[in-house]
Design an enzyme around this catalytic site. Structure first.
Site, mmCIF file in Angstrom:
data_model
loop_
_atom_site.group_PDB
_atom_site.id
_atom_site.type_symbol
_atom_site.label_atom_id
_atom_site.label_comp_id
_atom_site.label_asym_id
_atom_site.label_seq_id
_atom_site.Cartn_x
_atom_site.Cartn_y
_atom_site.Cartn_z
ATOM 1 N N GLY A 46 -75.306 58.325 4.988
ATOM 2 C CA GLY A 46 -74.397 57.769 5.975
ATOM 3 C C GLY A 46 -75.091 57.607 7.305
ATOM 4 N N GLN A 51 -75.759 57.114 16.367
ATOM 5 C CA GLN A 51 -77.107 57.471 15.923
ATOM 6 C C GLN A 51 -78.110 56.349 16.149
ATOM 7 O OE1 GLN A 51 -75.489 58.998 11.935
ATOM 8 N NE2 GLN A 51 -77.382 60.171 12.235
ATOM 9 N N CYS A 88 -79.163 65.654 8.251
ATOM 10 C CA CYS A 88 -78.784 64.524 9.100
ATOM 11 C C CYS A 88 -80.038 63.784 9.543
ATOM 12 C CB CYS A 88 -78.013 65.042 10.307
ATOM 13 S SG CYS A 88 -77.485 63.756 11.461
ATOM 14 N N LEU A 89 -79.966 62.462 9.553
ATOM 15 C CA LEU A 89 -81.093 61.659 10.018
ATOM 16 C C LEU A 89 -81.400 61.921 11.492
ATOM 17 C CD1 LEU A 89 -80.269 58.274 8.232
ATOM 18 C CD2 LEU A 89 -81.933 60.025 7.530
ATOM 19 N N HIS A 130 -68.803 64.120 8.048
ATOM 20 C CA HIS A 130 -70.044 64.205 8.817
ATOM 21 C C HIS A 130 -70.156 63.009 9.766
ATOM 22 C CE1 HIS A 130 -74.498 65.144 9.100
ATOM 23 N NE2 HIS A 130 -74.451 63.899 9.556
ATOM 24 N N GLU A 131 -69.947 61.799 9.237
ATOM 25 C CA GLU A 131 -70.088 60.602 10.078
ATOM 26 C C GLU A 131 -68.965 60.508 11.100
ATOM 27 O OE1 GLU A 131 -72.929 59.352 9.983
ATOM 28 O OE2 GLU A 131 -73.484 60.209 8.055
ATOM 29 N N HIS A 134 -69.826 62.512 14.106
ATOM 30 C CA HIS A 134 -70.762 61.830 15.018
ATOM 31 C C HIS A 134 -70.012 61.007 16.063
ATOM 32 C CE1 HIS A 134 -74.855 62.621 13.781
ATOM 33 N NE2 HIS A 134 -74.571 62.390 12.508
#
Length: 151
Positions: A46, A51, A88-89, A130-131, A134
């Site tokens: 995701g 991000q 996470c990226l 999670h997204e 963000h």
């Protein structure tokens, strides 16, 4: 379509509240396309707009070959709990144990401005949460009970 730079922990934009999208335009659709390309390039599950430096309430998720694009998402129901390892990226080189709902129902707009609603469990539920975090300036490390260096 383009690969965008991913902002990492410590950069202010990741801690800010994303703003709602007022109108779904070609620019928003281009952002969705770029986010999907960027997520796939980085082998992620995701990616949320903050991000990639965009403070809009947009995210993409891809689980089991299905792509979910959500604009102005809102979690409307959760059930259960799972505690699993998460990464996470925007937090490279680390993972952590995080508690998330086992089941999530979420609604928002699709790339054409139509209302959509999705439900998922397991990895999909975790990715939605999670997204969505963000978009509220929350990173998984804020919720992690235990952190590890990624292997």
């Amino acid at each position: 379509m383009a690969i965008r730079n991913i902002f990492v922990e410590g950069e202010d934009i990741l801690r800010k509240q994303a703003r709602p999208v007022d109108e779904v335009t070609d620019k928003i659709r281009l952002i969705l396309d770029d986010m999907l390309d960027t997520m796939r390039d980085m082998a992620g599950v995701g990616l949320a707009a903050p991000q990639v430096g965009i403070l809009k309430r947009i995210f993409v998720v891809e689980v089991d070959g299905m792509v979910y694009e959500l604009i102005n998402p809102e979690i409307v129901e959760t059930r259960g709990e799972i505690i699993e390892e998460e990464g996470c990226l925007s937090v490279p080189g680390k993972t952590g144990m995080v508690s998330r709902p086992e089941y999530v129902r979420i609604k928002g707009l699709d790339r054409n401005g139509n209302e959509v609603e999705y439900e998922g469990s397991g990895l999909l539920a975790k990715a939605f949460c999670h997204e969505n975090d963000h978009l509220n300036g929350i990173l998984y490390i804020d919720k992690a009970e235990e952190m590890f260096e990624a292997e």
